[in-house]
Design a protein around this motif. Structure first.
Motif, PDB file in Angstrom:
ATOM      1  N   UNK A 145      13.250   5.025   4.874  1.00 28.99           N
ATOM      2  CA  UNK A 145      12.103   5.850   5.249  1.00 28.99           C
ATOM      3  C   UNK A 145      11.417   6.437   4.021  1.00 28.99           C
ATOM      4  N   UNK A 146      12.227   6.995   3.085  1.00 26.12           N
ATOM      5  CA  UNK A 146      11.643   7.577   1.880  1.00 26.12           C
ATOM      6  C   UNK A 146      11.027   6.510   0.984  1.00 26.12           C
ATOM      7  N   UNK A 147      11.678   5.354   0.897  1.00 26.18           N
ATOM      8  CA  UNK A 147      11.137   4.281   0.059  1.00 26.18           C
ATOM      9  C   UNK A 147       9.799   3.796   0.620  1.00 26.18           C
ATOM     10  N   UNK A 148       9.710   3.649   1.940  1.00 32.45           N
ATOM     11  CA  UNK A 148       8.444   3.214   2.545  1.00 32.45           C
ATOM     12  C   UNK A 148       7.354   4.268   2.320  1.00 32.45           C
ATOM     13  N   UNK A 149       7.736   5.535   2.392  1.00 34.13           N
ATOM     14  CA  UNK A 149       6.761   6.609   2.162  1.00 34.13           C
ATOM     15  C   UNK A 149       6.253   6.557   0.716  1.00 34.13           C
ATOM     16  N   UNK A 150       7.180   6.311  -0.233  1.00 34.08           N
ATOM     17  CA  UNK A 150       6.782   6.223  -1.642  1.00 34.08           C
ATOM     18  C   UNK A 150       5.829   5.050  -1.858  1.00 34.08           C
ATOM     19  N   UNK A 151       6.158   3.885  -1.284  1.00 29.30           N
ATOM     20  CA  UNK A 151       5.278   2.723  -1.430  1.00 29.30           C
ATOM     21  C   UNK A 151       3.895   3.017  -0.859  1.00 29.30           C
ATOM     22  N   UNK A 152       3.859   3.645   0.291  1.00 35.46           N
ATOM     23  CA  UNK A 152       2.562   3.939   0.926  1.00 35.46           C
ATOM     24  C   UNK A 152       1.739   4.899   0.079  1.00 35.46           C
ATOM     25  N   UNK A 153       2.400   5.869  -0.544  1.00 31.80           N
ATOM     26  CA  UNK A 153       1.666   6.823  -1.377  1.00 31.80           C
ATOM     27  C   UNK A 153       1.076   6.143  -2.601  1.00 31.80           C
ATOM     28  N   UNK A 154       1.828   5.232  -3.190  1.00 35.66           N
ATOM     29  CA  UNK A 154       1.331   4.543  -4.388  1.00 35.66           C
ATOM     30  C   UNK A 154       0.205   3.577  -4.016  1.00 35.66           C
ATOM     31  N   UNK A 155       0.371   2.839  -2.932  1.00 30.76           N
ATOM     32  CA  UNK A 155      -0.636   1.866  -2.516  1.00 30.76           C
ATOM     33  C   UNK A 155      -1.908   2.568  -2.057  1.00 30.76           C
ATOM     34  N   UNK A 156      -1.760   3.717  -1.403  1.00 29.87           N
ATOM     35  CA  UNK A 156      -2.920   4.480  -0.974  1.00 29.87           C
ATOM     36  C   UNK A 156      -3.796   3.702   0.004  1.00 29.87           C
ATOM     37  N   UNK A 157      -5.111   3.728  -0.251  1.00 28.51           N
ATOM     38  CA  UNK A 157      -6.064   3.063   0.636  1.00 28.51           C
ATOM     39  C   UNK A 157      -6.250   1.580   0.308  1.00 28.51           C
ATOM     40  N   UNK A 158      -5.499   1.081  -0.682  1.00 31.41           N
ATOM     41  CA  UNK A 158      -5.710  -0.309  -1.105  1.00 31.41           C
ATOM     42  C   UNK A 158      -5.330  -1.298  -0.002  1.00 31.41           C
ATOM     43  N   UNK A 159      -4.342  -0.927   0.824  1.00 33.23           N
ATOM     44  CA  UNK A 159      -3.927  -1.816   1.902  1.00 33.23           C
ATOM     45  C   UNK A 159      -3.087  -1.032   2.888  1.00 33.23           C
ATOM     46  N   UNK A 160      -2.908  -1.576   4.079  1.00 34.22           N
ATOM     47  CA  UNK A 160      -2.121  -0.922   5.115  1.00 34.22           C
ATOM     48  C   UNK A 160      -0.788  -1.648   5.247  1.00 34.22           C
ATOM     49  N   UNK A 161       0.285  -1.041   4.737  1.00 29.69           N
ATOM     50  CA  UNK A 161       1.591  -1.688   4.772  1.00 29.69           C
ATOM     51  C   UNK A 161       2.169  -1.771   6.176  1.00 29.69           C
ATOM     52  N   UNK A 162       1.611  -1.016   7.102  1.00 28.28           N
ATOM     53  CA  UNK A 162       2.095  -1.096   8.490  1.00 28.28           C
ATOM     54  C   UNK A 162       1.826  -2.454   9.099  1.00 28.28           C
ATOM     55  N   UNK A 163       0.909  -3.230   8.499  1.00 30.06           N
ATOM     56  CA  UNK A 163       0.607  -4.557   9.014  1.00 30.06           C
ATOM     57  C   UNK A 163       1.695  -5.572   8.665  1.00 30.06           C
ATOM     58  N   UNK A 164       2.586  -5.249   7.729  1.00 28.87           N
ATOM     59  CA  UNK A 164       3.613  -6.197   7.276  1.00 28.87           C
ATOM     60  C   UNK A 164       4.978  -5.509   7.267  1.00 28.87           C
TER      61      UNK A 164
END
Length: 691
Positions: A213-232
């Motif tokens: 959960x924390x790792x996914x949150x960290x990835x999402x924060x770094x990626x920001x608006x560049x892409x939606x990781x929820x799609x993969x």
């Protein structure tokens, strides 16, 4: 205090301040800085991408209790444990950021990431803390024990937070601990520090690899608006597994995803799966390599950014790297270099830590070194740059010293002002010392030049450990290369490091060795310097009879050399140990020559006061000593101040005023204890025992 060894020097327990002494008479005085500064805020801010389980921060608060008020309690200590790259430092920074308001007396930072291979890390950290609260360099003791005592004294009764980053041993942490009060200490552990539980009452907070959960949150924060990781979701889960919960690996992977939003996450997962296993110690098992993440990230860099990345692996030592040094090493113009650095910062491979200064995590340096392969010309250009600038900057600190030109007649320094030179040397100390180590290993004569050039900076800045190490390197290289003149000067310079520590026996041994080499090459100026240094060392040990013939030789040499200033110094030093009548005459002559040198004039008055005491001219002696004390006190000359107080005590005792004598001796003893002047302190204690 919970225990002691009878007849020994072992201390085990808790105390606000510890002073090692045989007998203590009167109070122990610790002095506040002359120029106190506002509450320091040295701890780096946390990254905006900070992500971790809340448990670690809550546990840290539970142990450190930032809102608690209590008197006379030892500092509360928490050790953050975890694998390299697990986010220990960022967790400490985040906790301090959240609770900074609870510590009005400051947030302090002690970086120990260089481990045990770098010298003087703890002493340097204490120096920076003491400078941060307003102590001037001349107020700060040269030895580790003295700095630790002064730090505990200043911090006692205060409320501050200290982050000790990258500690390897408990012995590194203990001298940094504040005095009793309401202070908190966070230690990030590079190795096991379990003994801190018994020695400092430390609590331990483990940082496990980030949860999914924390790792996914960290990835999402770094990626920001560049892409939606929820799609993969599936590939993201696999990517988190490949990164093994390591913060650094996740940061690099997140930057890769943000930089290539059109590429599926599955492609990055496949690339990581095909990488060779390196840096296995930072992987959860043999199939999960952090190096694979670095390889993939570096593979996305352009040619120039990759060149700069590899340069971090070729850089000497572990210090920050300035853009000027990088430009010379990789031979890029400032615009191309900045573009490359921006790429590396964006990829979370390096950090910008100041104006045009960058730092790389140890894992990044290791990986960059692996990519670069064997030592390359980039390393050679780094070394050439640091040597050239260090020689010029060192020369600018004291341009009339003359030894560089005498040893190397072709020496031509680059133009640099003294203020700029001092600032550069302070910023690049760690790097220059690392370069000196490489030159020593290679047997290069350049380490001898560095030792000569850097001595004034090291002596004035109290960088005693640096002075010791680099001059030891220079002696070994110069001896091997049969550079007798250079070896003699390095021996003398190294002697001053031991003299500053109060190890006069070792200093005298080195001064004598310098004289022997100076005579072998028939250099009267160097011989005189060695003889003078030896005589001063003998005098400082209380061996007046032994110092006298040595300083007589020094005066004879000064007369032959016909240098007015050297002659005045020789008269002062001999006058400090000569028979009373002759001593007074020599000191009168020296004082007349020091009209434009108030420090040497004050020292001369001190010694003349001592001689006048022996002549039973107590009022004249008192006038000289009082004038000397006023100058030494005003200008923070602590050793000299203690010597003057001893002189005042001796004069009062000889005049029959035992009460005044004891007061002066107690004052001298307090200075010696506070500043770590062990040998002079022993001499004062003898007087106290007899008074």
């Amino acid at each position: 205090m919970t225990g002691h060894d009878v007849g020994g020097n072992h201390f085990d327990g808790e105390s606000e301040n510890v002073v090692q002494a045989r007998d203590i008479h009167g109070d122990v005085h610790f002095h506040a800085p002359k120029s106190p500064r506002p509450s320091p805020n040295q701890v780096p801010p946390p990254t905006k991408f900070f992500t971790n389980n809340e448990r670690q921060l809550k546990d840290t608060s539970k142990y450190l209790r930032p809102d608690e008020e209590a008197e006379h309690q030892a500092p509360k200590v928490v050790v953050l444990e975890g694998a390299p790259g697990s986010g220990k430092s960022e967790t400490a920074y985040q906790w301090v950021h959240q609770h900074r308001a609870a510590f009005p007396d400051g947030a302090f930072y002690a970086p120990l990431e260089a481990g045990t291979d770098e010298t003087g890390l703890v002493g340097e950290a204490l120096l920076q803390c003491l400078l941060g609260v307003g102590y001037s360099p001349e107020e700060i003791p040269a030895d580790l024990g003295g700095r630790s005592n002064l730090w505990r004294s200043w911090t006692t009764g205060k409320r501050l937070v200290l982050v000790v980053n990258g500690a390897v041993t408990a012995a590194q942490v203990l001298p940094l601990l504040p005095g009793a009060g309401n202070s908190a200490v966070l230690v990030t552990a590079a190795r096991s520090l379990i003994s801190l539980r018994a020695r400092a009452g430390a609590e331990f907070v483990p940082l496990e690899p980030l949860s999914k959960e924390s790792a996914r949150k960290l990835l999402c924060r770094i990626v920001g608006d560049a892409r939606d990781l929820a799609d993969e979701p599936g590939p993201v889960d696999e990517l988190i597994e490949r990164c093994a919960g390591q913060t650094i690996a996740l940061c690099v992977a997140g930057s890769e995803l943000a930089g290539r939003p059109e590429r599926p996450v599955a492609r990055l997962v496949r690339e990581l799966s095909n990488e060779r296993r390196r840096l296995a110690a930072l992987s959860r098992d043999h199939d999960l390599s952090v190096e694979a993440v670095f390889n993939t990230a570096v593979g996305r860099l352009d040619e120039q950014a990759r060149l700069v990345y590899e340069a971090f692996g070729q850089h000497p030592g572990v210090g920050e790297v300035g853009s000027v040094a990088l430009a010379e090493a990789v031979r890029l113009d400032e615009f191309d270099l900045q573009d490359a650095l921006d790429q590396l910062v964006s990829a979370h491979l390096i950090r910008e830590v100041g104006d045009d200064r960058y730092a790389a995590h140890a894992l990044v340096r290791d990986h960059a070194r692996l990519l670069a392969g064997a030592i390359t010309e980039v390393n050679d250009r780094f070394v050439e740059f640091y040597v050239r600038r260090a020689l010029s900057a060192g020369h600018a600190v004291q341009p009339k010293r003359g030894w560089l030109e005498a040893l190397w007649p072709g020496f031509q320094p680059e133009p640099i002002g003294p203020d700029e030179a001092w600032a550069w040397l302070e910023a690049e100390r760690v790097n220059v010392q690392a370069v000196a180590g490489e030159l020593h290993a290679a047997g290069s004569e350049l380490v001898c030049q560095l030792a000569v050039a850097l001595w004034p900076f090291q002596e004035q800045g109290k960088h005693v450990d640096d002075m010791d190490v680099i001059n030891r390197h220079a002696v070994e290289v110069a001896t091997h290369r049969e550079l007798t003149f250079a070896a003699g000067l390095a021996l003398i310079q190294r002697g001053f490091a031991f003299r500053a520590r109060g190890e006069s026996d070792k200093a005298a041994e080195l001064f004598a060795g310098g004289e022997e080499k100076a005579r072998a090459v028939e250099r009267d100026d160097l011989t005189a310097t060695a003889v003078e240094s030896l005589g001063i060392s003998l005098r400082d040990q209380g061996d007046r009879g032994g110092a006298r013939p040595v300083l007589e030789r020094n005066l004879a040499m000064a007369e032959r050399l016909d240098d007015p200033r050297r002659l005045a110094l020789a008269r002062m030093h001999l006058g400090s140990v000569a028979e009373p009548q002759r001593g007074e005459e020599l000191l009168d002559q020296a004082l007349a020559a020091f009209a434009s040198e108030p420090y040497n004039a004050a020292k001369t008055r001190m010694w003349r006061g001592r001689r006048r005491t022996e002549l039973a001219r107590y009022d004249d002696a008192n006038a000289d000593l009082r004038a000397a004390l006023e100058y030494m006190t005003e200008h923070g000359k602590h050793f000299d101040r203690a010597q003057v107080l001893v002189g005042l005590g001796d004069n009062a005792l000889a005049a029959g005023d035992g009460e005044a004598a004891r007061e002066h001796f107690l004052g001298a003893a307090a200075v010696c204890r506070t500043r770590g002047f062990a040998e002079l302190g022993e001499q004062v204690q003898v007087r106290l025992d007899q008074s």
